[in-house]
Design an enzyme around this catalytic site. Structure first.
Site, PDB file in Angstrom:
ATOM      1  N   LYS A  55       0.839  -1.210   0.000  1.00 41.23           N
ATOM      2  CA  LYS A  55       0.000   0.000   0.000  1.00 41.23           C
ATOM      3  C   LYS A  55       0.870   1.254   0.000  1.00 41.23           C
ATOM      4  O   LYS A  55       0.553   2.250  -0.656  1.00 41.23           O
ATOM      5  CB  LYS A  55      -0.938  -0.004   1.222  1.00 41.23           C
ATOM      6  CG  LYS A  55      -2.067  -1.034   1.109  1.00 41.23           C
ATOM      7  CD  LYS A  55      -2.831  -1.213   2.421  1.00 41.23           C
ATOM      8  CE  LYS A  55      -3.842  -2.355   2.313  1.00 41.23           C
ATOM      9  NZ  LYS A  55      -4.467  -2.675   3.633  1.00 41.23           N
ATOM     10  N   GLN A  99      -4.782  -1.747   9.856  1.00 34.16           N
ATOM     11  CA  GLN A  99      -4.636  -3.043   9.204  1.00 34.16           C
ATOM     12  C   GLN A  99      -5.262  -4.131  10.092  1.00 34.16           C
ATOM     13  O   GLN A  99      -4.896  -4.285  11.248  1.00 34.16           O
ATOM     14  CB  GLN A  99      -3.141  -3.329   8.951  1.00 34.16           C
ATOM     15  CG  GLN A  99      -2.863  -4.592   8.161  1.00 34.16           C
ATOM     16  CD  GLN A  99      -3.419  -4.537   6.731  1.00 34.16           C
ATOM     17  OE1 GLN A  99      -3.329  -3.533   6.041  1.00 34.16           O
ATOM     18  NE2 GLN A  99      -4.016  -5.635   6.303  1.00 34.16           N
ATOM     19  N   ASP A 122     -11.152   3.365   4.718  1.00 29.57           N
ATOM     20  CA  ASP A 122     -11.514   1.952   4.575  1.00 29.57           C
ATOM     21  C   ASP A 122     -13.032   1.752   4.670  1.00 29.57           C
ATOM     22  O   ASP A 122     -13.546   0.683   4.362  1.00 29.57           O
ATOM     23  CB  ASP A 122     -10.835   1.106   5.670  1.00 29.57           C
ATOM     24  CG  ASP A 122      -9.696   0.251   5.117  1.00 29.57           C
ATOM     25  OD1 ASP A 122      -9.611   0.108   3.883  1.00 29.57           O
ATOM     26  OD2 ASP A 122      -8.913  -0.280   5.923  1.00 29.57           O
TER      27      ASP A 122
END
Ligand code: NDP
Length: 294
Positions: A55, A99, A122
């Protein structure tokens, strides 16, 4: 039947990243604002570390900034929350992602609820997710994998309205938000999960199959209606002694069999995965645009 049209997510993702890179440049010229993504990683899971470094690389490629906050496996919930609050207040940070999965002693729900919804790239803050589930409401951000999946369909010319979509899996990260987005796009949606009886019979009725069970090669060729669009989200590591790495990645769909029956079929790897990262970049750019343009 003609062989399936193969959907190359890597190529489509590259196309979008080129567009994003131009937008990043013009935002920085017009408003002196460079989109920045902060990533919080707890512990040392190898897959999580790999995803974070990929990422980071993706951010650099389109000219965005990235910030990695790496916390020890035994960090306290209070310290994770403190890190998030710092990022919420940091004007150089436009997007924040945590994460997943987190270590067991850290309450995921508490952590995700701390992220400022304007930076929730997200889309897992309960307020954004709740709006995703409600008719007539729009979250600030859609979760990246489901959004990437939709983008793959639209750029491949596959329509959704009125189709029967069968989603295999109901996780918060993939199956459930994919189902909600399909419903919003006027598909008729059936969700198959681990307690579903005769999944093959149900899947065979689908015009669009989304495979997100995390079960290698689970969906066979004769589970697929001829001509159906098959989107394979699965990313399963299977042993392969013939490779130097010792493993290879396969999807949830038996690719060889499916390619003879399906109308469209995604590659694994190189299908949904690159699209997921690309949508993360897009959401971060959108967060930066929302900040300066409102
Ligand atoms: P989870 O393990 O969280 O969820 C799996 C889901 O599939 C669950 O809802 C489970 O049902 C269901 N399921 C499991 N086995 C079966 C079965 N035999 N029949 C029917 N349903 C089943 O996984 P994720 O959603 O996080 O990920 C799914 C896959 O997608 C994985 O391979 C993962 O690596 C991949 N992935 C890919 C991404 C990408 O960008 N390409 C991003 C994220 C994930 P139940 O709820 O009843 O347990």
């Amino acid at each position: 039947a003609p062989p399936a049209k193969i959907i190359d997510g890597k190529a489509i993702a590259q196309e979008i990243r080129d567009e994003l890179a131009k937008e990043v440049q013009s935002l920085s010229r017009s408003h002196n604002e460079i989109p920045g993504l902060a990533m919080v990683i707890v512990g040392s899971r190898k897959d999580s570390r790999t995803y974070i470094s990929l990422k980071k690389k993706a951010c650099e490629e389109v000219g965005m900034r990235s910030f990695i906050v790496a916390l020890a496996e035994d960090v306290s919930l209070a310290d994770v929350v403190a890190s998030i609050r710092e990022l919420n207040a940091d004007p150089d940070v436009h997007g924040i992602l945590v994460q997943l999965p987190l270590p067991k002693h850290i309450d995921e729900e508490k952590v995700l609820s701390e992220i400022s919804i304007e930076k929730d790239v997200d889309g897992f803050h309960p307020l954004n997710f709740g709006k995703l589930a409600m008719k007539g409401r729009e979250p600030l951000f859609h979760p990246c994998t489901p959004q990437g999946f939709l983008e793959l369909l639209s750029r491949s010319g596959i329509s959704i309205k009125g189709k029967h979509a069968v989603v295999v899996g109901r996780s918060n990260i993939v199956g459930l938000p994919v189902s909600l987005l399909l419903l919003k796009a006027d598909a008729t949606v059936t969700i198959v999960h681990s307690h579903t009886r005769d999944p093959d019979r149900i899947i065979r009725e689908a015009d669009i199959i989304v495979a997100a069970a995390g079960q290698a090669n689970m969906i066979k060729g004769d589970w697929i209606k001829p001509g159906a669009a098959v989107i394979d989200v699965g990313n399963n590591f299977v042993d392969d002694p013939s490779r130097t790495s010792g493993y290879r990645i396969v999807g949830d769909v038996d690719f060889q069999e499916a390619s003879k029956v399906a109308g469209w079929l995604t590659l694994v790897p190189g299908g949904v995965g690159p699209m997921t990262f690309t949508m993360l970049l897009k959401n971060t750019l959108d967060a930066a645009k929302n900040k300066v343009l409102q």
